[in-house]
Design a protein around this motif. Structure first.
Motif, PDB file in Angstrom:
ATOM      1  N   SER A  97       8.918   0.662 -11.599  1.00  0.00           N
ATOM      2  CA  SER A  97       8.939   1.643 -10.522  1.00  0.00           C
ATOM      3  C   SER A  97       8.483   0.996  -9.215  1.00  0.00           C
ATOM      4  O   SER A  97       9.082   1.208  -8.158  1.00  0.00           O
ATOM      5  CB  SER A  97       8.026   2.823 -10.877  1.00  0.00           C
ATOM      6  OG  SER A  97       7.939   3.731  -9.816  1.00  0.00           O
ATOM      7  N   PHE A  98       7.428   0.206  -9.280  1.00  0.00           N
ATOM      8  CA  PHE A  98       6.939  -0.486  -8.090  1.00  0.00           C
ATOM      9  C   PHE A  98       8.039  -1.370  -7.514  1.00  0.00           C
ATOM     10  O   PHE A  98       8.266  -1.376  -6.298  1.00  0.00           O
ATOM     11  CB  PHE A  98       5.698  -1.332  -8.403  1.00  0.00           C
ATOM     12  CG  PHE A  98       5.157  -2.043  -7.189  1.00  0.00           C
ATOM     13  CD1 PHE A  98       4.205  -1.424  -6.398  1.00  0.00           C
ATOM     14  CD2 PHE A  98       5.630  -3.290  -6.829  1.00  0.00           C
ATOM     15  CE1 PHE A  98       3.726  -2.066  -5.254  1.00  0.00           C
ATOM     16  CE2 PHE A  98       5.166  -3.931  -5.691  1.00  0.00           C
ATOM     17  CZ  PHE A  98       4.204  -3.320  -4.887  1.00  0.00           C
ATOM     18  N   ALA A  99       8.723  -2.118  -8.370  1.00  0.00           N
ATOM     19  CA  ALA A  99       9.758  -3.050  -7.908  1.00  0.00           C
ATOM     20  C   ALA A  99      10.850  -2.345  -7.114  1.00  0.00           C
ATOM     21  O   ALA A  99      11.249  -2.817  -6.043  1.00  0.00           O
ATOM     22  CB  ALA A  99      10.363  -3.797  -9.102  1.00  0.00           C
ATOM     23  N   THR A 100      11.334  -1.223  -7.611  1.00  0.00           N
ATOM     24  CA  THR A 100      12.415  -0.529  -6.915  1.00  0.00           C
ATOM     25  C   THR A 100      11.918   0.141  -5.640  1.00  0.00           C
ATOM     26  O   THR A 100      12.602   0.107  -4.617  1.00  0.00           O
ATOM     27  CB  THR A 100      13.101   0.505  -7.831  1.00  0.00           C
ATOM     28  OG1 THR A 100      12.130   1.411  -8.331  1.00  0.00           O
ATOM     29  CG2 THR A 100      13.808  -0.172  -8.982  1.00  0.00           C
ATOM     30  N   ARG A 101      10.743   0.721  -5.665  1.00  0.00           N
ATOM     31  CA  ARG A 101      10.187   1.378  -4.477  1.00  0.00           C
ATOM     32  C   ARG A 101       9.798   0.363  -3.403  1.00  0.00           C
ATOM     33  O   ARG A 101       9.865   0.649  -2.206  1.00  0.00           O
ATOM     34  CB  ARG A 101       8.954   2.203  -4.856  1.00  0.00           C
ATOM     35  CG  ARG A 101       9.260   3.403  -5.712  1.00  0.00           C
ATOM     36  CD  ARG A 101       7.963   3.978  -6.278  1.00  0.00           C
ATOM     37  NE  ARG A 101       8.219   5.040  -7.208  1.00  0.00           N
ATOM     38  CZ  ARG A 101       8.110   6.333  -6.912  1.00  0.00           C
ATOM     39  NH1 ARG A 101       7.743   6.710  -5.707  1.00  0.00           N
ATOM     40  NH2 ARG A 101       8.366   7.246  -7.810  1.00  0.00           N
ATOM     41  N   LYS A 156       0.837  -1.206   0.000  1.00  0.00           N
ATOM     42  CA  LYS A 156       0.000   0.000   0.000  1.00  0.00           C
ATOM     43  C   LYS A 156       0.873   1.258   0.000  1.00  0.00           C
ATOM     44  O   LYS A 156       0.625   2.190  -0.773  1.00  0.00           O
ATOM     45  CB  LYS A 156      -0.926  -0.002   1.208  1.00  0.00           C
ATOM     46  CG  LYS A 156      -1.901   1.154   1.244  1.00  0.00           C
ATOM     47  CD  LYS A 156      -2.822   1.037   2.434  1.00  0.00           C
ATOM     48  CE  LYS A 156      -3.877   2.086   2.498  1.00  0.00           C
ATOM     49  NZ  LYS A 156      -3.576   3.374   1.960  1.00  0.00           N
ATOM     50  N   ASP A 157       1.893   1.288   0.852  1.00  0.00           N
ATOM     51  CA  ASP A 157       2.793   2.448   0.911  1.00  0.00           C
ATOM     52  C   ASP A 157       3.510   2.659  -0.419  1.00  0.00           C
ATOM     53  O   ASP A 157       3.713   3.799  -0.846  1.00  0.00           O
ATOM     54  CB  ASP A 157       3.813   2.293   2.041  1.00  0.00           C
ATOM     55  CG  ASP A 157       3.179   2.348   3.423  1.00  0.00           C
ATOM     56  OD1 ASP A 157       2.005   2.766   3.535  1.00  0.00           O
ATOM     57  OD2 ASP A 157       3.864   1.949   4.395  1.00  0.00           O
ATOM     58  N   THR A 158       3.896   1.568  -1.057  1.00  0.00           N
ATOM     59  CA  THR A 158       4.577   1.666  -2.351  1.00  0.00           C
ATOM     60  C   THR A 158       3.637   2.252  -3.401  1.00  0.00           C
ATOM     61  O   THR A 158       4.011   3.153  -4.146  1.00  0.00           O
ATOM     62  CB  THR A 158       5.103   0.296  -2.811  1.00  0.00           C
ATOM     63  OG1 THR A 158       5.976  -0.236  -1.806  1.00  0.00           O
ATOM     64  CG2 THR A 158       5.854   0.408  -4.125  1.00  0.00           C
ATOM     65  N   LEU A 159       2.424   1.752  -3.464  1.00  0.00           N
ATOM     66  CA  LEU A 159       1.439   2.285  -4.419  1.00  0.00           C
ATOM     67  C   LEU A 159       1.180   3.767  -4.153  1.00  0.00           C
ATOM     68  O   LEU A 159       1.099   4.568  -5.081  1.00  0.00           O
ATOM     69  CB  LEU A 159       0.129   1.492  -4.350  1.00  0.00           C
ATOM     70  CG  LEU A 159       0.182   0.066  -4.900  1.00  0.00           C
ATOM     71  CD1 LEU A 159      -1.085  -0.697  -4.530  1.00  0.00           C
ATOM     72  CD2 LEU A 159       0.391   0.068  -6.401  1.00  0.00           C
ATOM     73  N   ASP A 160       1.082   4.127  -2.876  1.00  0.00           N
ATOM     74  CA  ASP A 160       0.832   5.528  -2.511  1.00  0.00           C
ATOM     75  C   ASP A 160       1.993   6.442  -2.908  1.00  0.00           C
ATOM     76  O   ASP A 160       1.791   7.629  -3.138  1.00  0.00           O
ATOM     77  CB  ASP A 160       0.577   5.666  -1.009  1.00  0.00           C
ATOM     78  CG  ASP A 160      -0.769   5.090  -0.589  1.00  0.00           C
ATOM     79  OD1 ASP A 160      -1.631   4.860  -1.462  1.00  0.00           O
ATOM     80  OD2 ASP A 160      -0.945   4.858   0.628  1.00  0.00           O
ATOM     81  N   SER A 161       3.207   5.885  -2.988  1.00  0.00           N
ATOM     82  CA  SER A 161       4.384   6.694  -3.312  1.00  0.00           C
ATOM     83  C   SER A 161       4.580   6.910  -4.815  1.00  0.00           C
ATOM     84  O   SER A 161       5.415   7.711  -5.230  1.00  0.00           O
ATOM     85  CB  SER A 161       5.643   6.047  -2.731  1.00  0.00           C
ATOM     86  OG  SER A 161       6.036   4.922  -3.493  1.00  0.00           O
ATOM     87  N   MET A 162       3.813   6.194  -5.623  1.00  0.00           N
ATOM     88  CA  MET A 162       3.973   6.275  -7.079  1.00  0.00           C
ATOM     89  C   MET A 162       3.267   7.505  -7.637  1.00  0.00           C
ATOM     90  O   MET A 162       2.320   8.004  -7.026  1.00  0.00           O
ATOM     91  CB  MET A 162       3.444   4.996  -7.732  1.00  0.00           C
ATOM     92  CG  MET A 162       4.206   3.747  -7.290  1.00  0.00           C
ATOM     93  SD  MET A 162       3.464   2.217  -7.866  1.00  0.00           S
ATOM     94  CE  MET A 162       3.982   2.239  -9.567  1.00  0.00           C
ATOM     95  N   ASN A 163       3.720   7.952  -8.824  1.00  0.00           N
ATOM     96  CA  ASN A 163       3.020   9.097  -9.431  1.00  0.00           C
ATOM     97  C   ASN A 163       1.619   8.641  -9.862  1.00  0.00           C
ATOM     98  O   ASN A 163       1.333   7.452  -9.954  1.00  0.00           O
ATOM     99  CB  ASN A 163       3.835   9.727 -10.574  1.00  0.00           C
ATOM    100  CG  ASN A 163       3.855   8.899 -11.838  1.00  0.00           C
ATOM    101  OD1 ASN A 163       2.846   8.387 -12.285  1.00  0.00           O
ATOM    102  ND2 ASN A 163       5.027   8.787 -12.434  1.00  0.00           N
TER     103      ASN A 163
END
Length: 148
Positions: free
Chosen positions: A119-123, A71-78
């Protein structure tokens, strides 16, 4: 199953198709919770497997922590990356349906999808560390097979 030329995108795609449903099942929740403000502080233990209570609680807790990282990763994406991930993996829309919603070409959606997966993978690595996941339990979706 989709096959991408990029192995990181493939790893991330497989995570969303195979591993995420398993984590959601252990945590006793539906994929919609990842897009909402759901609090994972009170997980439901729902298992038909014959495991000890301690093992079940550990699995539920581990799944909950991992879902927080997702969830945090998704929230951090553009916004565009997040929408593509949401439409593809949570709303289960096809490329042409996503293109309609984003008012762009199918080719552009495909490009966005690969970028979003990478992007998801790295974040995701950073979010797992931030959420206190032990190093040996981290899902590193950026690892690729070495070519001999």
């Amino acid at each position: 199953m989709a096959k991408f030329k990029d192995e990181v995108a493939n790893n991330t795609h497989r995570f969303f198709i195979n591993k995420l449903p398993e984590l959601l099942e252990f945590a006793g929740c539906h994929e919609d919770v990842l897009l909402s403000g759901h609090d994972f502080s009170e997980p439901k233990v729902n298992s038909s497997k014959k495991n000890s209570a301690e093992t079940i609680v550990f699995r539920v807790d581990s799944a909950r922590i991992m879902l927080d990282a997702v969830k945090d990763t998704l929230d951090s994406m553009n916004e565009t990356e997040r929408k593509v991930m949401e439409y593809c993996y949570f709303n289960h829309l096809r490329i042409f349906e996503i293109a309609i919603r984003l008012s762009c070409s199918e080719r552009l959606v495909s490009i966005y999808k690969i970028k979003a997966l990478k992007s998801f993978a790295t974040r995701f690595i950073a979010m797992q560390v931030k959420n206190g996941i032990d190093e040996k339990h981290i899902f590193d979706l950026t690892k690729t097979k070495e070519v001999a």
